[in-house]
Structure formats: C-alpha cells, structure tokens
Design an enzyme around this catalytic site. Structure first.
Site, short mmCIF file in Angstrom:
data_model
loop_
_atom_site.label_atom_id
_atom_site.label_comp_id
_atom_site.label_asym_id
_atom_site.label_seq_id
_atom_site.Cartn_x
_atom_site.Cartn_y
_atom_site.Cartn_z
N GLU B 31 24.91 44.27 -3.82
CA GLU B 31 23.49 43.72 -3.84
C GLU B 31 22.70 44.69 -4.84
O GLU B 31 22.31 45.98 -4.89
CB GLU B 31 22.77 43.80 -2.46
CG GLU B 31 23.25 43.01 -1.31
CD GLU B 31 23.28 43.20 -0.08
OE1 GLU B 31 22.49 44.46 0.20
OE2 GLU B 31 23.91 42.83 0.72
N GLU B 62 27.06 40.92 4.18
CA GLU B 62 28.11 42.00 3.93
C GLU B 62 29.44 41.47 4.50
O GLU B 62 30.56 41.70 3.71
CB GLU B 62 27.89 43.16 4.54
CG GLU B 62 27.06 44.11 3.79
CD GLU B 62 25.61 43.74 3.60
OE1 GLU B 62 25.13 42.96 4.38
OE2 GLU B 62 24.96 44.20 2.81
N PHE B 85 23.89 51.67 0.62
CA PHE B 85 24.07 52.48 1.61
C PHE B 85 25.36 51.95 2.66
O PHE B 85 25.44 51.00 2.91
CB PHE B 85 22.91 52.47 2.71
CG PHE B 85 21.60 53.15 2.03
CD1 PHE B 85 21.41 54.51 2.12
CD2 PHE B 85 20.73 52.42 1.14
CE1 PHE B 85 20.37 55.11 1.43
CE2 PHE B 85 19.57 52.87 0.51
CZ PHE B 85 19.12 54.08 0.65
N ASP B 87 25.76 52.34 5.75
CA ASP B 87 25.45 51.70 6.96
C ASP B 87 25.73 50.13 6.79
O ASP B 87 25.99 49.58 8.06
CB ASP B 87 23.84 51.88 7.22
CG ASP B 87 23.73 53.47 7.15
OD1 ASP B 87 23.53 54.02 8.33
OD2 ASP B 87 23.66 53.93 5.99
N PHE B 88 25.55 49.45 5.92
CA PHE B 88 25.55 48.01 5.82
C PHE B 88 26.86 47.64 6.06
O PHE B 88 27.23 46.37 6.12
CB PHE B 88 25.22 47.78 4.31
CG PHE B 88 23.70 48.08 4.07
CD1 PHE B 88 22.93 48.38 5.23
CD2 PHE B 88 23.24 48.09 2.49
CE1 PHE B 88 21.50 48.97 4.69
CE2 PHE B 88 22.01 48.60 2.24
CZ PHE B 88 21.15 49.09 3.38
N ILE B 89 27.95 48.67 5.74
CA ILE B 89 29.32 48.07 6.16
C ILE B 89 29.61 47.72 7.35
O ILE B 89 30.77 47.00 7.70
CB ILE B 89 30.50 49.34 5.71
CG1 ILE B 89 31.74 48.91 5.41
CG2 ILE B 89 30.34 50.24 6.84
CD1 ILE B 89 32.72 49.80 4.94
N HIS B 131 19.97 54.27 7.21
CA HIS B 131 20.49 54.50 6.04
C HIS B 131 21.04 56.01 5.87
O HIS B 131 20.77 56.42 4.69
CB HIS B 131 19.24 54.25 4.99
CG HIS B 131 18.63 52.80 4.71
ND1 HIS B 131 18.16 52.12 5.69
CD2 HIS B 131 18.75 52.09 3.64
CE1 HIS B 131 17.81 50.84 5.26
NE2 HIS B 131 18.33 51.05 3.87
#
Lengths: 328, 327
Positions: B31, B62, B85, B87-89, B131
């Site tokens: 993104e 994602e 970030f 965290d998005f994984i 994040h």
C-alpha cells in the site's frame, strides 16, 4: 444439452475419456477407502466430472491450476496419471506428492497442477498470483482456480476477483456450485446465490452454465481461456452441479439433503447424458465409447497394482524439502 | 579509503534496486509503495525506474495479496510484499502458515517459495498497539520461514541481497528505531549468509545476545559496565531462523553467563528458545541460569511514559548484566 456437432470427434472422445477416467478412479478410491487402504480423507468428485473436463480441455501443461479439497478430478483432468493419484492416497513414495499430501494436497507442477488445498479460499488468490506472474513475464499462460460455492462467501473470493479485475490478469475462476459447503446449504449461507451475478459486480466477465453438461462447460471455458490468453482479463464461470456421494468417504449423507434430490441429480448424470447425446447425434459410435471404457478399466486396474506395489516413503526423509535454500 | 555512510533504509533500498535491475521477475506489492515510494521510503524512486507492474500499489487486502504472491512465487516470479507496519501481516497469517510455509514441503521441493515479506517492527513514536508489534516468535514456531532482523545499515543491505536470492519465504523485519541510523555501506552488491551471527563486541564476563534495537542499547551499556569490571560480549544473531547457535555456545563457553535481550515478548519467545538450546547443548558451560530481558507482556500503550515503560532500556540491560555477573 448443448449441440455437440461443432466439436471435432477426437475432442468429444477426449472429453468422454477424461470424464470416465475421473469416475472410475473415484469409484476405485471409494472402494479402497472402504477397504481401509486409504487411511485419511477422501473427497470424491463423482457427479461433477464435466466441470474439470470441460475446462482443462483448453489448458496446456504450462497453465496453472489451483484447486480445493475436492481436487482429484482437477488433477486427473490436468494430466496427473491415475497411478500417481492412487499412489498418493495410498500414502506411497510414488504418489504425486510423494506421500506427503494425500487427497487434499495433490501437487504435480510438471503438468501445471499447482496444488489442491485443505483450506477453502486460497486457490482463488493463488490463481490470481499465477495470472500476475504470466502478465509480468508477458506469456500467454493462464491461471485457473476451481472452488465450490462454499468459497464464495469467503474473503478470498472478494479480494481475488477484485485484484484480478483491476489488473486485467489472465485468470479463470471456476465455481463448482454444488449447493452445499460440506452439509451447509448455499441458500442458508448467502442471500444472493447467483455466483455469476456477484462476480459480474466486480467488473469481470461472468456466466452461469449447466455444470453437468460438458459441452456447455467446454464452450464457456473456450471463450474465457482465449480471452485470458489474449490479454482480455479474467472471467468467472459458475458451473451448477452436484456431488452425488457424501462430502467425504465414510461420512453419513443424510439430514441435510433428501434422497429425492440426490436421485434427481443422478438422473442427470453428466457421463450418461453426454454419451447418449453424442451417440444419438451420430458424432461417435457406441463402440467408440466402449473402447474407451475398456481402456480406462485397464488403466485403473494398473494404477491400483502400481500403488499397491509401490514403496512407502522413507521416514528418514520426513524433514526434507522444508527449505529450498539460497540460489548461488 | 573512507566508506560513505547511508541510512539503514537507503541500504536496504540499494539492495532491492540492484536485485530488481538484475532480476526482472522481482516485483513489489504493498500500500503506497508505487509513486509514493513507501511510507518508510522503502521503494523511493523505484516506480519511476521499474513502472507500475513491478511496483504495484494494492487495495488494503493483506490476505489477498499475500495469497496472490503465493501463486506468483509458484509460477516463476519473485514477489516482495511491503507491509509498511508489520502488524498488518496478521491479516494474512493463514496464507503464510498454511500455504507459503508448506508448499515447498508438500510439493517435495518441486515448487520454490521465493517470497520476501518485509515490514517495520517495534515500539516507538507513539505508534500504539496496531503499529508497534514484532511478532517474529510466531513465525519462528512454523517450519518453512527464514526470519531476518538486521541491526545495521551494512547488514540491512547484505541480508536484503541474500533474501532476494533465497528460494525460501523470508521475513525481513526492520525496527522503527533503526531506519534512519547511518553507517558505512559499500556501494557494490554483497551478501551476508543467513545463520551467521555477528560478535559486535568481545568480552569475558557475560554474553548478551541482543536482537535488533537491543544491540545498540547493549553496546551503549558496555563501557560503563567495563569500568565496573564487567566485560560484556555482545552478539547480534542477525537471523533468528536459521539461528547461529554455535557462535552463542562458543561465547558461553568463555563467559559462562548468558542474557538474551529482546524487545518482543518473553513467553515462548526468542530468549526462551535460545535458553533451552543452550541448556541442552552447553549446560556444563553455564555458571548461572540463562536470563532474559524482554518488553513487557502487554499490548503497546500510546502515552509516552506508558510506552517507555514497556520497552527494555539501556539501564535495564546494564542492570540485568550486573545481576547476572553477580550470580
């Protein structure tokens, strides 16, 4: 049923051969499961043969198919030899996944069978990714996802169709709408059960066909695959069909659907209907079909013998192939 | 010849640029990684050079684009997922653990899985709990991943270059506090092998295995501790999977004392694993129990004093070393 006369005789016989190969192989696997030779899951494709057959007839070895837990038919139609499928379900080293996979993890990249999956949904995304590769490499290959109605309300359907459409990827999405996700009816899990209509909402080409009519599937796939190869972007074909055996071998098959419903679909058996039609049309003879029947019986008999005689995988290899390493 | 100094982010980007020049099958998804050049400048300038197909801005999905990359990697290209970030994984964990990590194995090695998964990890700057995560212990638990945690610009470039040659899925995790750190980096391409720890400072009293930002914090504590007569050996594993246990065991043989300092969580974490392996293979060398120093086992709070309270500090490293040396 659609007119058959515009399709060459060799192709008609090839469609018949593939459907019968799938049917006989599945019937054998069901017997082997009942006999205890197959120790794990076994989801058969009986009743849905026309779908894999009609689509894969247009695919080359270098086109990539991504499939589901009900993937035996896709593997066979894509060119995995029956002996490698049977050996895989028998857990033998000679199986298409070396005994690591079983029914739900069939891999044969040599013929573009890029895997079946025990998780519903990822195949949609992976076929989209194959389309991304082929577009980036500027080839005319196609990525194909087979999935059921059970995948349609999963996020992967939304995300995959959207990405394939915005980037015009060469992908064919084939929804085998057999009306049940295991034992949950599609009508109970979606207000809108028109899969092709939903897909059209993303802006891709979509149509619904009779999934028990191999000619209808063949013709729809012909247009969709040609469109993808020519840079025309993704398509979805909703094939309305039915599995006539339980979700998995060994499972009960009552309570969620009626015997009357099952019988009505058995009466629309795709192989019986197709063979009657092509003989009535005069496109092929009953003797032509009998020759194929006999050859398939021999092929499946040989496949079982091959699998039975094959070695078990060596336990010393159990942790091989977790990593590929770094290219030099 | 004095070497030029560039930032950690610039170093990683140099390796990515060189690899993309060399290998036309590499493409980046994420993104804002196209014209924008990435939230952390990870792809700055690359869109102009390589175009939209190789620098592909994605919808916010994602799971979807990680699944796409799985299929792409199986069909002859080399995707790079830039999560921004990390965290998005977590929205893509099913695709990662059930698909990406397993496909080489399930295919008997006939399919490769060259997917690079990169993102910014760690606590800082009031990024708050969505994040600020690290999460690498989750991936260490799954067979099939390589997990890379570079600390210096030099390592960021060399490990990125190796990752872009790897046939395995690689998590390349860049800590926020390190992104603008500058250091000497050669202009030419070079690779740092996975599984080779770096002994950052030699010592004889206590071994500190430090992860990511705990490396500079541990090094910063060393002079004070040396003045107190405590000689600290600092080891940066650089990759957590594979882990260079030999370098750690060699050090422990010398010092007899081991502290694992890591901002990520303690339970079932990196320190727990290293401690167990050192006890299994180096028990007789230990003069004291292995100690761990971790971030507080809590979601990450926003307010500055709360945020500071969850992150292991240089003083906490020094205190933990003193305690261990006194055992």
């Amino acid at each position: 049923m659609k007119e058959t006369m515009t399709i060459p005789k060799d192709t008609l016989l090839s469609l018949y051969r593939t459907m019968v190969r799938i049917r006989r192989c599945e019937e054998q696997l069901a017997r082997s499961y009942a006999a205890g030779t197959i120790t794990g899951a076994c989801h058969t494709y009986v009743g849905e043969e026309a779908v894999a057959t009609g689509v894969c007839a247009h695919l080359r070895d270098d086109d990539a198919v991504f499939s589901t837990h009900r993937g035996h038919g896709h593997a066979l139609a894509k060119g995995v030899p029956p002996r490698e499928l049977v050996a895989e379900l028998f857990g033998r080293a000679t199986g298409c996944s070396g005994g690591r996979g079983g029914s739900m993890h069939l891999f044969s990249p040599e013929v573009g069978m890029m895997g079946t999956s025990g998780i519903v949904g990822p195949c949609i995304l992976q076929a989209t990714g194959a389309g991304y590769s082929f577009q980036l490499k500027e080839t005319d290959q196609v990525g194909v996802a087979f999935f059921g109605d059970g995948a349609v309300s999963n996020g992967a359907f939304h995300e995959g169709l959207n990405m394939a459409t915005i980037w015009d990827l060469p992908v064919l999405f084939v929804c085998e709408n057999n009306m049940y996700a295991t034992e949950v009816a599609f009508k109970d899990s979606a207000r809108n059960t028109d899969v092709a209509g939903r897909a059209a909402g993303y802006g891709l080409h979509a149509e619904a066909v009779d999934g028990n009519d191999v000619v209808a599937v063949y013709e729809a796939a012909s247009a969709a695959v040609a469109r993808a190869r020519q840079g025309g972007g993704p398509s979805l074909i909703e094939c309305r069909t039915y599995r006539t055996r339980p979700h998995a071998e060994g499972m009960r098959d009552g309570g969620y659907r009626s015997q009357q419903e099952i019988d009505s679909w058995k009466a629309r058996d795709p192989i019986t209907a197709f063979s009657r039609r092509v003989v009535d049309d005069g496109a092929v003879t009953a003797a032509d079909l009998q020759t194929i029947d006999d050859a398939i019986v021999a092929e499946i008999t040989e496949a079982v013998a091959f699998a039975t005689d094959s070695p078990w995988p060596d336990p010393a290899t159990v942790a091989d192939h977790i990593y590929g390493g770094v290219a030099s | 010849m004095s070497e030029r100094e560039i930032s950690y982010t610039e170093a990683a980007r140099e390796a990515l640029t060189a690899a993309m020049e060399r290998d036309p099958t590499i493409f980046v998804l994420g993104e804002g990684i196209g014209e924008r050049g990435g939230n952390f400048n990870t792809t700055l300038g690359l869109y102009e050079r390589f175009g939209p197909r190789r620098l592909r801005d994605t919808p916010i999905c994602e799971r979807g684009f990680v699944g796409l990359c799985t299929g792409a990697a199986m069909t002859g290209t080399r995707p790079v997922v830039d999560f921004m970030f990390i965290d998005f994984i977590l929205d893509s964990v099913g695709e990662l653990t059930n698909q990406i990590a397993k496909i080489q194995y399930m295919s008997g090695g006939r399919l490769k899985m060259p997917v690079l998964l990169r993102g910014c990890v760690g606590i800082g700057g009031g990024a708050a709990t969505h994040h600020s995560g690290s999460y690498y212990p989750l991936f260490l638990n799954v067979p099939g991943f390589r997990v890379v945690v570079p600390t210096t610009p030099y390592d960021a470039k060399g490990l990125m270059s190796t990752a872009l040659r790897s046939d395995d899925p690689v998590l390349f995790l860049e800590h926020k506090s390190l992104l603008n750190v500058r250091g000497p980096v050669p202009e030419e391409e070079y690779q740092i092998p996975f599984g080779q720890a770096q002994v950052c400072r030699q010592g004889t009293t206590v071994t500190v295995v430090a992860i990511g930002p705990l490396v500079p914090k541990s090094l910063a504590a060393c002079d004070t501790l040396a003045a107190e007569g405590i000689s600290v050996e600092v080891i940066d594993p650089r990759t957590l999977a594979p882990l260079d246990l030999d370098t750690i065991l060699t050090s422990v043989r010398k010092t007899g004392r081991l502290l694992v300092a890591d901002e990520s969580f303690g339970p079932c974490g990196v320190g727990a694993e290293i401690a167990a392996q050192v006890m299994a293979q180096g028990f007789d060398d230990l003069a004291a129990p292995v100690r761990r120093l971790n971030g507080v086992h809590t979601p990450t709070p926003y307010s500055p004093p709360l945020e500071a309270a969850v992150v292991p500090s240089m003083d906490q490293v020094a205190a933990a070393v003193r305690d261990l040396a006194a055992e």
